[in-house]
Design a protein around this motif. Structure first.
Motif, short mmCIF file in Angstrom:
data_model
loop_
_atom_site.label_atom_id
_atom_site.label_comp_id
_atom_site.label_asym_id
_atom_site.label_seq_id
_atom_site.Cartn_x
_atom_site.Cartn_y
_atom_site.Cartn_z
N LEU A 40 -4.08 -9.89 -45.16
CA LEU A 40 -5.36 -10.25 -44.81
C LEU A 40 -5.73 -11.43 -45.73
CD1 LEU A 40 -7.03 -6.60 -44.24
CD2 LEU A 40 -6.24 -8.42 -42.66
N ASN A 41 -5.11 -11.41 -46.91
CA ASN A 41 -5.31 -12.54 -47.76
C ASN A 41 -6.86 -12.74 -48.21
OD1 ASN A 41 -4.39 -14.76 -49.61
ND2 ASN A 41 -4.66 -16.14 -48.21
N GLY A 42 -7.42 -11.74 -48.23
CA GLY A 42 -8.99 -11.65 -48.43
C GLY A 42 -9.79 -12.20 -47.54
N GLN A 43 -9.31 -12.66 -46.27
CA GLN A 43 -9.95 -13.15 -45.11
C GLN A 43 -10.86 -12.07 -44.54
OE1 GLN A 43 -7.29 -15.43 -42.81
NE2 GLN A 43 -6.80 -16.77 -44.26
N ALA A 44 -10.37 -10.80 -44.76
CA ALA A 44 -11.24 -9.64 -44.03
C ALA A 44 -10.87 -8.33 -44.93
CB ALA A 44 -10.49 -9.19 -42.53
N GLU A 45 -11.89 -7.58 -44.91
CA GLU A 45 -12.08 -6.29 -45.54
C GLU A 45 -10.96 -5.36 -45.18
OE1 GLU A 45 -14.97 -2.94 -47.45
OE2 GLU A 45 -15.56 -4.80 -46.19
N PHE A 46 -10.04 -4.94 -45.85
CA PHE A 46 -9.13 -3.83 -45.77
C PHE A 46 -9.61 -2.51 -45.94
CE2 PHE A 46 -5.60 -1.19 -46.65
CZ PHE A 46 -4.74 -1.32 -46.03
N SER A 47 -9.60 -1.75 -44.67
CA SER A 47 -10.21 -0.25 -44.74
C SER A 47 -8.81 0.55 -45.57
CB SER A 47 -10.27 0.33 -43.32
OG SER A 47 -11.43 -0.48 -43.05
N PRO A 48 -9.03 1.15 -46.46
CA PRO A 48 -8.03 1.95 -47.17
C PRO A 48 -7.55 2.84 -46.21
CG PRO A 48 -9.65 1.92 -48.64
CD PRO A 48 -10.30 1.26 -47.48
N ARG A 49 -6.23 3.22 -46.01
CA ARG A 49 -5.58 4.03 -45.20
C ARG A 49 -5.08 5.30 -46.07
NH1 ARG A 49 -0.85 0.70 -42.38
NH2 ARG A 49 -0.23 2.55 -41.97
N LYS A 50 -5.13 6.45 -45.37
CA LYS A 50 -4.33 7.91 -45.82
C LYS A 50 -3.54 8.15 -44.80
CE LYS A 50 -5.56 12.24 -47.71
NZ LYS A 50 -6.58 13.40 -47.78
N VAL A 51 -2.19 8.35 -45.29
CA VAL A 51 -0.80 8.68 -44.39
C VAL A 51 -0.69 10.04 -44.98
CG1 VAL A 51 1.31 7.95 -43.58
CG2 VAL A 51 -0.44 6.20 -44.10
N VAL A 52 -0.48 10.89 -44.15
CA VAL A 52 0.04 12.37 -44.65
C VAL A 52 1.11 12.52 -43.76
CG1 VAL A 52 -0.66 14.93 -44.81
CG2 VAL A 52 -2.48 13.18 -44.94
N LEU A 53 2.50 12.93 -44.47
CA LEU A 53 3.72 13.23 -44.03
C LEU A 53 3.66 15.02 -43.93
CD1 LEU A 53 5.80 10.67 -45.81
CD2 LEU A 53 4.91 10.37 -43.59
N MET A 54 4.41 15.17 -42.93
CA MET A 54 4.66 16.53 -42.79
C MET A 54 5.93 17.09 -43.34
SD MET A 54 2.27 17.99 -41.01
CE MET A 54 1.10 16.91 -41.79
N PRO A 55 5.72 18.06 -44.40
CA PRO A 55 6.84 18.64 -45.20
C PRO A 55 7.93 19.51 -44.11
CG PRO A 55 5.02 20.06 -45.42
CD PRO A 55 4.72 18.82 -44.46
N GLU A 56 9.15 19.67 -44.79
CA GLU A 56 10.20 20.26 -44.17
C GLU A 56 10.73 21.43 -45.05
OE1 GLU A 56 14.49 20.00 -41.91
OE2 GLU A 56 13.31 18.08 -42.62
N LEU A 57 10.80 22.54 -44.57
CA LEU A 57 11.26 23.68 -45.60
C LEU A 57 12.91 23.72 -45.26
CD1 LEU A 57 11.02 26.15 -47.58
CD2 LEU A 57 10.69 27.51 -45.28
N ILE A 58 13.61 23.56 -46.38
CA ILE A 58 15.04 23.60 -46.41
C ILE A 58 15.43 25.22 -46.87
CG2 ILE A 58 17.34 22.66 -46.69
CD1 ILE A 58 15.37 20.58 -45.10
N VAL A 59 15.85 25.71 -45.84
CA VAL A 59 16.36 27.16 -46.29
C VAL A 59 17.80 27.30 -46.67
CG1 VAL A 59 16.43 29.63 -45.47
CG2 VAL A 59 14.53 28.04 -44.79
N ARG A 60 18.16 27.93 -47.96
CA ARG A 60 19.19 27.99 -48.51
C ARG A 60 19.48 29.44 -48.98
NH1 ARG A 60 17.97 22.62 -50.79
NH2 ARG A 60 18.79 21.05 -49.71
N GLY A 61 20.52 29.54 -49.59
CA GLY A 61 21.18 30.89 -50.33
C GLY A 61 19.94 31.51 -51.07
N SER A 62 19.27 30.82 -51.86
CA SER A 62 18.38 31.52 -52.83
C SER A 62 17.15 32.19 -52.26
CB SER A 62 17.93 30.36 -53.95
OG SER A 62 16.88 29.65 -52.97
#
Length: 343
Positions: A315-337
């Protein structure tokens, strides 16, 4: 003349042309003939000329450098984030500078100041656990430097954020332990002013409530979540004879510490005490038994943080940038413990 001290003035003297002509030739100006450009590049190579990047940044307002601030670079999680940022940054012709805070707010503030003085084009950061004053990041933002936080964020700051759903990750981990037959699940956590630990504790509590298991405050142990903290937390439960048949640790290091202590006491994992960690660090694959963990998709987190930076800087200051919030989905990895084959 020292070769490594060569300047555009040295090239100009060698070719008997103006320094401004050399500068334009080096920057590919269409006003300069190809013959002159070739001559300048040839002499520049002979003299081992290296452009002064900071001076160039001051001239054109762009350094093509991104500052990355992490608590420590020797953790797989943060190392993978840096790799994710670099993958995107290098394709866009950006370099990165890495700063470590060691969880010290003063070092964090000093790192931000150094990056501002280095004219970085953006800052990508995970806050120190102990940071409560964020004025240094606000200063960078006021100077037009985009600030993007990842993992450890602060909702009061009007900046872009990239994180995983820590609540869901913790809920999945606790639910899995419950489904394996655990009824008294210890929770190893850290400072509740840090968003990730607050959300992971909330997910743990929500799973207990959903499955009608009582909240037992003595099963929740707070620490710095390093390996020794996990050992001390597990030893505390054993010393105080607090009945526990499962442990959800907010870090893999804490989970590893718990596993070590249980094995030293001859307590079978997962049959007597099942364990789940958080982060899916590589060492979890090689423990005995391998540790179940919540994967944070850290490489992708780094990719996205850099992509957001590139979107903002375009945007180089030419327009106002709206902050973004990106939420990723976690993955449970099941092992021997945690996997009880008999349940």
């Amino acid at each position: 003349m020292m070769a490594d001290k060569a300047t555009i003035h040295d090239i100009a003297r060698e070719l008997k042309i103006a320094a401004s002509t050399v500068s334009r030739a080096l920057n590919g100006s269409p006003r300069i003939s190809q013959q002159t450009k070739d001559s300048v590049l040839s002499v520049a190579k002979q003299l081992n000329y290296q452009p002064h990047k900071l001076a160039a940044a001051l001239r054109n307002g762009r350094s093509n450098i991104i500052g990355i601030i992490v608590p420590t670079a020797d953790r797989n999680f943060f190392g993978s984030i840096v790799r994710g940022v670099e993958e995107v940054a290098m394709n866009a012709n950006y370099q990165v500078i890495i700063c470590q805070t060691y969880e010290n707010p003063a070092k964090e503030a000093a790192a931000v100041e150094a990056l501002i003085n280095s004219r970085v084009d953006g800052i990508i950061t995970s806050f120190s656990k102990n940071t409560v004053n964020f004025d240094h990041f606000l200063k960078a933002k006021r100077q037009g430097i985009p600030v993007i936080s990842f993992d450890r964020t602060n909702d009061d700051l009007d900046i872009s954020k990239v994180l995983i759903d820590d609540f869901k990750g913790a809920y999945k981990a606790t639910e899995h332990l419950i489904q394996q037959g655990c009824k008294r699940i210890g929770h190893f956590t850290s400072f509740q002013n840090v968003s990730i630990y607050k959300e992971r504790r909330r997910g743990y509590l929500a799973a207990l409530e959903h499955y009608s298991l009582p909240l037992v405050n003595e099963l929740i142990v707070e620490s710095n979540m390093q390996l020794e903290d996990g050992r001390r937390s597990m030893q505390k439960l054993l010393d105080e004879r607090i009945s526990v048949d499962g442990v959800f640790s907010s870090s893999d290091l804490g989970a590893m510490g718990a596993l070590q202590v249980l094995k030293e006491h001859g307590i079978r994992v997962p049959d007597e005490v099942a364990i789940v960690g958080f982060s899916n660090d590589p060492f979890t694959l090689f423990s005995d038994p391998p540790i179940s963990s919540v994967d944070q998709h850290c490489l992708r987190m780094g990719n996205i943080a850099c992509e957001i930076f590139l979107d903002e800087v375009k945007l180089n200051g030419q327009a106002e940038f709206s902050p973004r919030k990106v939420v990723l989905m976690p993955e449970l990895i099941v092992r021997g413990s945690s996997l009880r084959t008999s349940s």
